[in-house]
Design a protein around this motif. Sequence first.
Motif, PDB file in Angstrom:
ATOM      1  N   ASN A 285       2.053  14.401  12.073  1.00 56.21           N
ATOM      2  CA  ASN A 285       0.908  13.490  12.044  1.00 56.21           C
ATOM      3  C   ASN A 285       0.764  12.779  10.698  1.00 56.21           C
ATOM      4  OD1 ASN A 285      -0.094  15.561  10.427  1.00 56.21           O
ATOM      5  ND2 ASN A 285      -2.107  15.584  11.391  1.00 56.21           N
ATOM      6  N   GLN A 286       1.609  13.154   9.725  1.00 56.62           N
ATOM      7  CA  GLN A 286       1.677  12.450   8.454  1.00 56.62           C
ATOM      8  C   GLN A 286       3.142  12.079   8.197  1.00 56.62           C
ATOM      9  OE1 GLN A 286      -0.812  14.089   5.171  1.00 56.62           O
ATOM     10  NE2 GLN A 286      -1.274  15.739   6.598  1.00 56.62           N
ATOM     11  N   PRO A 287       3.619  10.967   8.765  1.00 58.95           N
ATOM     12  CA  PRO A 287       5.024  10.574   8.613  1.00 58.95           C
ATOM     13  C   PRO A 287       5.426  10.491   7.145  1.00 58.95           C
ATOM     14  CG  PRO A 287       3.927   9.200  10.245  1.00 58.95           C
ATOM     15  CD  PRO A 287       2.857  10.007   9.584  1.00 58.95           C
ATOM     16  N   ALA A 288       6.673  10.878   6.874  1.00 60.94           N
ATOM     17  CA  ALA A 288       7.188  10.893   5.505  1.00 60.94           C
ATOM     18  C   ALA A 288       7.322   9.464   4.991  1.00 60.94           C
ATOM     19  CB  ALA A 288       8.534  11.613   5.451  1.00 60.94           C
ATOM     20  N   VAL A 289       6.448   9.092   4.065  1.00 56.73           N
ATOM     21  CA  VAL A 289       6.422   7.719   3.554  1.00 56.73           C
ATOM     22  C   VAL A 289       7.703   7.387   2.805  1.00 56.73           C
ATOM     23  CG1 VAL A 289       5.234   6.151   1.962  1.00 56.73           C
ATOM     24  CG2 VAL A 289       3.910   7.624   3.489  1.00 56.73           C
ATOM     25  N   ALA A 290       8.273   8.359   2.089  1.00 62.60           N
ATOM     26  CA  ALA A 290       9.506   8.108   1.332  1.00 62.60           C
ATOM     27  C   ALA A 290      10.647   7.704   2.255  1.00 62.60           C
ATOM     28  CB  ALA A 290       9.887   9.346   0.530  1.00 62.60           C
ATOM     29  N   GLU A 291      10.687   8.259   3.459  1.00 67.27           N
ATOM     30  CA  GLU A 291      11.713   7.895   4.441  1.00 67.27           C
ATOM     31  C   GLU A 291      11.353   6.610   5.170  1.00 67.27           C
ATOM     32  OE1 GLU A 291      13.060  11.158   6.975  1.00 67.27           O
ATOM     33  OE2 GLU A 291      12.039  12.552   5.625  1.00 67.27           O
ATOM     34  N   LEU A 292      10.067   6.337   5.251  1.00 65.72           N
ATOM     35  CA  LEU A 292       9.614   5.166   6.001  1.00 65.72           C
ATOM     36  C   LEU A 292       9.797   3.873   5.214  1.00 65.72           C
ATOM     37  CD1 LEU A 292       8.133   4.000   8.499  1.00 65.72           C
ATOM     38  CD2 LEU A 292       5.972   4.503   7.327  1.00 65.72           C
ATOM     39  N   ARG A 293       9.569   3.913   3.894  1.00 68.36           N
ATOM     40  CA  ARG A 293       9.569   2.685   3.099  1.00 68.36           C
ATOM     41  C   ARG A 293      10.864   1.874   3.228  1.00 68.36           C
ATOM     42  NH1 ARG A 293       6.330   5.472  -1.094  1.00 68.36           N
ATOM     43  NH2 ARG A 293       8.284   6.170  -2.008  1.00 68.36           N
TER      44      ARG A 293
ATOM     45  N   LEU B  84       0.820  -1.204   0.000  1.00 70.50           N
ATOM     46  CA  LEU B  84       0.000   0.000   0.000  1.00 70.50           C
ATOM     47  C   LEU B  84       0.857   1.260   0.000  1.00 70.50           C
ATOM     48  CD1 LEU B  84      -2.738  -1.199   2.501  1.00 70.50           C
ATOM     49  CD2 LEU B  84      -3.130  -0.559   0.115  1.00 70.50           C
ATOM     50  N   LEU B  85       1.909   1.263   0.800  1.00 72.97           N
ATOM     51  CA  LEU B  85       2.799   2.428   0.833  1.00 72.97           C
ATOM     52  C   LEU B  85       3.567   2.566  -0.475  1.00 72.97           C
ATOM     53  CD1 LEU B  85       4.145   2.314   4.503  1.00 72.97           C
ATOM     54  CD2 LEU B  85       2.330   3.741   3.553  1.00 72.97           C
ATOM     55  N   ALA B  86       3.946   1.437  -1.078  1.00 73.24           N
ATOM     56  CA  ALA B  86       4.639   1.477  -2.370  1.00 73.24           C
ATOM     57  C   ALA B  86       3.740   2.033  -3.463  1.00 73.24           C
ATOM     58  CB  ALA B  86       5.126   0.083  -2.743  1.00 73.24           C
ATOM     59  N   GLU B  87       2.425   1.830  -3.320  1.00 71.73           N
ATOM     60  CA  GLU B  87       1.479   2.297  -4.326  1.00 71.73           C
ATOM     61  C   GLU B  87       1.052   3.744  -4.105  1.00 71.73           C
ATOM     62  OE1 GLU B  87      -1.658  -0.513  -4.003  1.00 71.73           O
ATOM     63  OE2 GLU B  87      -0.627  -2.068  -5.190  1.00 71.73           O
ATOM     64  N   GLY B  88       1.613   4.392  -3.072  1.00 74.58           N
ATOM     65  CA  GLY B  88       1.348   5.817  -2.870  1.00 74.58           C
ATOM     66  C   GLY B  88       0.399   6.168  -1.747  1.00 74.58           C
ATOM     67  N   ALA B  89      -0.032   5.181  -0.957  1.00 74.78           N
ATOM     68  CA  ALA B  89      -0.898   5.498   0.177  1.00 74.78           C
ATOM     69  C   ALA B  89      -0.136   6.361   1.189  1.00 74.78           C
ATOM     70  CB  ALA B  89      -1.381   4.214   0.849  1.00 74.78           C
TER      71      ALA B  89
ATOM     72  N   LEU C 232       0.325   7.679   5.174  1.00 73.75           N
ATOM     73  CA  LEU C 232       0.135   7.200   6.537  1.00 73.75           C
ATOM     74  C   LEU C 232      -0.201   8.389   7.436  1.00 73.75           C
ATOM     75  CD1 LEU C 232       0.453   4.400   7.955  1.00 73.75           C
ATOM     76  CD2 LEU C 232       2.718   5.170   8.667  1.00 73.75           C
ATOM     77  N   ARG C 233      -1.180   8.223   8.305  1.00 71.41           N
ATOM     78  CA  ARG C 233      -1.572   9.281   9.240  1.00 71.41           C
ATOM     79  C   ARG C 233      -1.757   8.722  10.635  1.00 71.41           C
ATOM     80  NH1 ARG C 233      -4.405  14.334   7.426  1.00 71.41           N
ATOM     81  NH2 ARG C 233      -4.984  14.400   9.618  1.00 71.41           N
ATOM     82  N   TRP C 234      -1.483   9.583  11.635  1.00 74.30           N
ATOM     83  CA  TRP C 234      -1.870   9.235  12.996  1.00 74.30           C
ATOM     84  C   TRP C 234      -3.389   9.219  13.098  1.00 74.30           C
ATOM     85  CZ3 TRP C 234       1.095  13.440  16.277  1.00 74.30           C
ATOM     86  CH2 TRP C 234       2.476  13.279  16.091  1.00 74.30           C
ATOM     87  N   ASN C 235      -3.922   8.335  13.918  1.00 73.90           N
ATOM     88  CA  ASN C 235      -5.303   8.488  14.361  1.00 73.90           C
ATOM     89  C   ASN C 235      -5.408   9.864  15.018  1.00 73.90           C
ATOM     90  OD1 ASN C 235      -7.560   8.483  16.282  1.00 73.90           O
ATOM     91  ND2 ASN C 235      -7.737   6.314  15.830  1.00 73.90           N
ATOM     92  N   GLU C 236      -6.485  10.591  14.741  1.00 79.96           N
ATOM     93  CA  GLU C 236      -6.602  11.956  15.259  1.00 79.96           C
ATOM     94  C   GLU C 236      -6.586  12.016  16.790  1.00 79.96           C
ATOM     95  OE1 GLU C 236      -6.946  12.305  11.246  1.00 79.96           O
ATOM     96  OE2 GLU C 236      -8.248  11.002  12.441  1.00 79.96           O
ATOM     97  N   GLY C 237      -6.915  10.914  17.448  1.00 81.65           N
ATOM     98  CA  GLY C 237      -6.887  10.911  18.907  1.00 81.65           C
ATOM     99  C   GLY C 237      -5.607  10.352  19.495  1.00 81.65           C
ATOM    100  N   SER C 238      -4.634   9.982  18.634  1.00 85.49           N
ATOM    101  CA  SER C 238      -3.411   9.326  19.107  1.00 85.49           C
ATOM    102  C   SER C 238      -2.331  10.324  19.493  1.00 85.49           C
ATOM    103  CB  SER C 238      -2.860   8.384  18.025  1.00 85.49           C
ATOM    104  OG  SER C 238      -3.667   7.240  17.897  1.00 85.49           O
TER     105      SER C 238
END
Length: 383
Positions: free
Chosen positions: A351-359, A301-306, A308-314
């Motif tokens: 609250n939106q971690p950098a997916v490019a760094e995460l993958r 999913l992350l490779a396809e461009g999804a 990632l977000r924190w749950n708003e209450g997290s």
Amino acid sequence: MDLPGGIPAERFLREYWQKKPLVIRQAFPGLESPVSADELAGLACEEAVESRIVVENDAGKPWQLHNGPFDPERFEQLPASHWTLLVQGLDHWVPEAADLLEAFRFIPNWRLDDIMASYAPAGGSVGPHYDQYDVFLLQAQGHRRWEFGGRCDETSPRVEGTPLRILKQWQGEQTVTLGPGDMLYLPPGIGHHGVAEDDCITLSVGFRAPTVDDVLTGFSDFLCSQPGAGDHLADPDLARPENPGAISNAAIERLYGVIAERLQDRRQLALWFGQFATAPKNADIIQPADEPVDRDDIRQLLAEGALLRWNEGSRFAYHDFEEDTALFVDGERFMLRGEARALAPLLCRSNQPAVAELRPLLADDALAGLITHLFNQGHLYLE
């Protein structure tokens, strides 16, 4: 990093934070309220949402407080003016409100309380009062006139006959009217009184610190749950007392040594505080994913461009030790070692971690498993 409005964060923290108020014009230029008055009323009818209505004159009684959840008909019974609807934790329920918090990352995540939304028709107010926490008052819709200034505390005279802490004989030192995008910062203990000049919505971004009581009781409870806490005190060198009723200095020294030994363990203090500070304010919003995924699903999913977000209450935070890093998520603790330590600051920065760094990190099965766990438990979700 700069504050909204362009003031360098270092200057703000040095000159204003917990020292004096600051008005920031057009902190958020072009801001549109992330929520309407009707939507706030709808939230106030929900069981899981903390809400209140303050009526300035309620059948002759001053500044009366009514707690939600409310029936929709309740709003039809309100007077034409001089009342206010308050909805706590707006950022937990409205992603657009949660995104506003990204502009306040110059303050540690663990200090954040939440965003409270306040709607009032012309003349509406919650009365002159003071808060015990730092707050940024962001005008999202309409106009509100603020009077503020002067230190207040528990000895400040208050209006009688109300459950609220309304200041008596209030007179502010400064007056300012805020329009959409304007913001007022107030340190703890500064008296203030905001009155709506038209239909208006104000967003209060609050930052709290624990009380000394919170720290002492919380950490002592944590220590009591650790191995060895159930051991009995020993005194193999006990000497015969001159008077059996006397508590000797040696007994007090032994007690002090037991307490001091545990209080000197800063690792334990950091582990407790990380879990304490990230405990969710509203656990109802953190629910397991409807459709659990596995590590390969997350990677794909992350490779396809999804995104990632924190749950708003997290709440996310971390602490670096010499040999490892503790990642704290909603009161849970995860220990990271070696190259895996890079995951903690990446997850906690936004609250939106950098997916490019995460993958690249997810090539590690253990880290991919951790992200999968956080997703399946509801702390993270994918857009």
